[in-house]
Design a protein around this motif. Sequence first.
Motif, short mmCIF file in Angstrom:
data_model
loop_
_atom_site.label_atom_id
_atom_site.label_comp_id
_atom_site.label_asym_id
_atom_site.label_seq_id
_atom_site.Cartn_x
_atom_site.Cartn_y
_atom_site.Cartn_z
N ASN A 29 77.89 58.39 39.59
CA ASN A 29 77.90 59.13 40.85
C ASN A 29 78.85 58.48 41.85
OD1 ASN A 29 76.04 61.03 39.98
ND2 ASN A 29 74.28 59.89 40.77
N MET A 36 86.78 61.44 45.00
CA MET A 36 86.93 62.58 45.89
C MET A 36 87.19 62.14 47.33
SD MET A 36 83.81 64.83 44.25
CE MET A 36 84.01 66.29 45.24
N THR A 119 74.39 68.02 47.44
CA THR A 119 73.68 68.15 46.18
C THR A 119 74.53 67.69 45.00
OG1 THR A 119 74.40 70.46 46.01
CG2 THR A 119 72.25 70.05 47.01
N LYS A 120 73.84 67.17 44.01
CA LYS A 120 74.50 66.76 42.76
C LYS A 120 74.44 67.91 41.76
CE LYS A 120 72.76 62.06 43.51
NZ LYS A 120 71.89 60.98 42.97
N PRO A 121 75.47 68.13 40.96
CA PRO A 121 76.76 67.43 40.92
C PRO A 121 77.62 67.79 42.14
CG PRO A 121 76.81 69.30 39.43
CD PRO A 121 75.39 69.20 39.94
N PHE A 122 78.52 66.87 42.52
CA PHE A 122 79.32 67.03 43.73
C PHE A 122 80.42 68.06 43.53
CE2 PHE A 122 78.26 62.34 43.57
CZ PHE A 122 77.08 62.48 44.29
N ARG A 123 80.62 68.87 44.57
CA ARG A 123 81.70 69.86 44.56
C ARG A 123 82.66 69.56 45.70
NH1 ARG A 123 78.42 75.35 44.58
NH2 ARG A 123 76.97 74.02 45.75
N LYS A 124 83.95 69.55 45.39
CA LYS A 124 84.97 69.14 46.34
C LYS A 124 84.96 70.00 47.60
CE LYS A 124 89.96 68.48 46.77
NZ LYS A 124 91.27 68.57 46.08
N THR A 125 84.87 71.31 47.43
CA THR A 125 84.91 72.21 48.59
C THR A 125 83.76 71.94 49.55
OG1 THR A 125 85.95 73.93 47.24
CG2 THR A 125 84.96 74.62 49.33
N LEU A 126 82.56 71.78 48.99
CA LEU A 126 81.39 71.53 49.81
C LEU A 126 81.47 70.16 50.48
CD1 LEU A 126 78.69 72.68 50.73
CD2 LEU A 126 77.61 71.65 48.73
N ASN A 128 84.21 68.50 51.34
CA ASN A 128 85.19 68.57 52.43
C ASN A 128 84.62 69.29 53.65
OD1 ASN A 128 87.06 67.22 50.88
ND2 ASN A 128 88.11 69.08 50.19
#
Length: 365
Positions: A29, A36, A119-126, A128
């Motif tokens: 993680n 990121m 929240t996991k898994p991490f999303r780039k858009t969220l 940022n």
Amino acid sequence: MDEAHLQASENTVSRKRHVALIADDDITNRLVLKSMLRKKGFDVIEAEDGEQSVNLFRLHHPDIIFMDIMMPVMDGYEATRHIKNLSNEGFVPIIFLTAITDEKQLARCIEVGGDDFLTKPFRKTLLNAKIDSMERIRELHRQVGGLYRQIQHEEEIAERVFSNAVTKGNVDIEQMETLLRPAAIFSGDMLLTAFSPSRDIHILLADFTGHGLSAALGALPASEVFRSMTAKGFAIEEILNTMNNKLHVLLPTGMFMTAQFVSISHDLDHITVCNCGMPDILLLGNRDRKIKHRIKSTGLPLGIDPGFDYCSTSEHVGLDIGDRVVLVSDGVHEASNQSGQLFGRSRFEQALSGRQGSMARLKEV
């Protein structure tokens, strides 16, 4: 460029970049989120447990923190409490890293000082979007803090002007005991004292509606009327009539001044009293300190009705040697303890009864 200059240049650039702290006992993680965040322009420091995250916060003062909930040594909840206490008034956003959906646990994240969730898994858009949101909040926090400091500075300057213009002219009377504890730099309370040409002592305790600087706006004109007319020998009823007319013109609608005005004769054999919207004025006996006379409010607060005649509200009361006159604003009656219990009129009057230590207890309120 030599190596030393290159290192110095890199350090300068590094200090200008934001620092993010990742607290998570899962190395995968941390690696994913670290990658990121670096693409977002952050320098990243890492903690494997909550206690380590608190220590790293003390050392590096990061700009944003990503906090896992379940960690060894110290969990994310406890670490967040410590960090928020250490940050004092500064805004350091803490975003919890979580895969849980339990509403009670999510609510607890906010209760301990968390500002958002990722929240996991991490999303780039969220990720940022949440960082940009925290930056907007941080900037608003800086602006509000700057405005607050500016207001404090201006109030401190105004308070010095207020003291010099309003209270500096008060006479120093050894037999007069006063206790003023405003709720802010400025409060609505004002105490004025002066000698008349016949050496009568004029005492005005006033309370303007509201708190802060706006509540003190009427103090300057009121004190000017009080001092100039007292110096010319006017009676307290005439002073109140003039003060009432002036405040009615100057004060905005909804603002007024309640007042207790007492004139103590130069030979100390009587007092003349006007009570305008304030708690009872009390006259205490010189031996038992029991209440021997009570002057209730019969006058309208000043600044409301310019046609009101305060000559009809004055009362003359005889004095014996050693009697005490007690003036008090409603702030004493409305003072509360840590349990929210009001001090109240009855407790105040009991504190004046003359029992051992009663005045000391009154001063502690």
